[in-house]
Write a protein that holds these residues in place. Sequence first.
Motif, PDB file in Angstrom:
ATOM      1  N   GLU A  50     -94.177  35.168  43.159  1.00  0.00           N
ATOM      2  CA  GLU A  50     -93.378  34.061  43.710  1.00  0.00           C
ATOM      3  C   GLU A  50     -93.116  32.972  42.674  1.00  0.00           C
ATOM      4  N   ALA A  51     -92.818  33.404  41.450  1.00  0.00           N
ATOM      5  CA  ALA A  51     -92.614  32.483  40.336  1.00  0.00           C
ATOM      6  C   ALA A  51     -91.152  32.086  40.144  1.00  0.00           C
ATOM      7  N   ILE A  52     -90.245  32.617  40.952  1.00  0.00           N
ATOM      8  CA  ILE A  52     -88.828  32.334  40.789  1.00  0.00           C
ATOM      9  C   ILE A  52     -88.339  31.515  41.966  1.00  0.00           C
ATOM     10  N   ILE A  53     -87.696  30.402  41.644  1.00  0.00           N
ATOM     11  CA  ILE A  53     -87.221  29.477  42.669  1.00  0.00           C
ATOM     12  C   ILE A  53     -85.782  29.076  42.382  1.00  0.00           C
ATOM     13  N   PRO A  54     -85.058  28.611  43.399  1.00  0.00           N
ATOM     14  CA  PRO A  54     -83.708  28.101  43.143  1.00  0.00           C
ATOM     15  C   PRO A  54     -83.767  26.891  42.222  1.00  0.00           C
ATOM     16  N   GLY A  55     -82.850  26.817  41.277  1.00  0.00           N
ATOM     17  CA  GLY A  55     -82.781  25.666  40.380  1.00  0.00           C
ATOM     18  C   GLY A  55     -82.216  24.457  41.080  1.00  0.00           C
TER      19      GLY A  55
END
Length: 56
Positions: free
Chosen positions: A50-55
């Motif tokens: 879960e290391a990717i998030i919306p910028g």
Amino acid sequence: MAYVITDNCVACGTCLGACPAEAISEGDIYKIDPDNCIDCGTCADNCPSEAIIPGE
């Protein structure tokens, strides 16, 4: 808005293979090229840490 990879990245490579735009590059922590990211969220959906998030 492009997605971003946080410091929680473990460089497993799952997102690299999942990205349809080939916007992710390898490294100690992977990076997403905002110019190539198509904001589809496939990388975030496939990231086991879960290391990717919306910028922003």
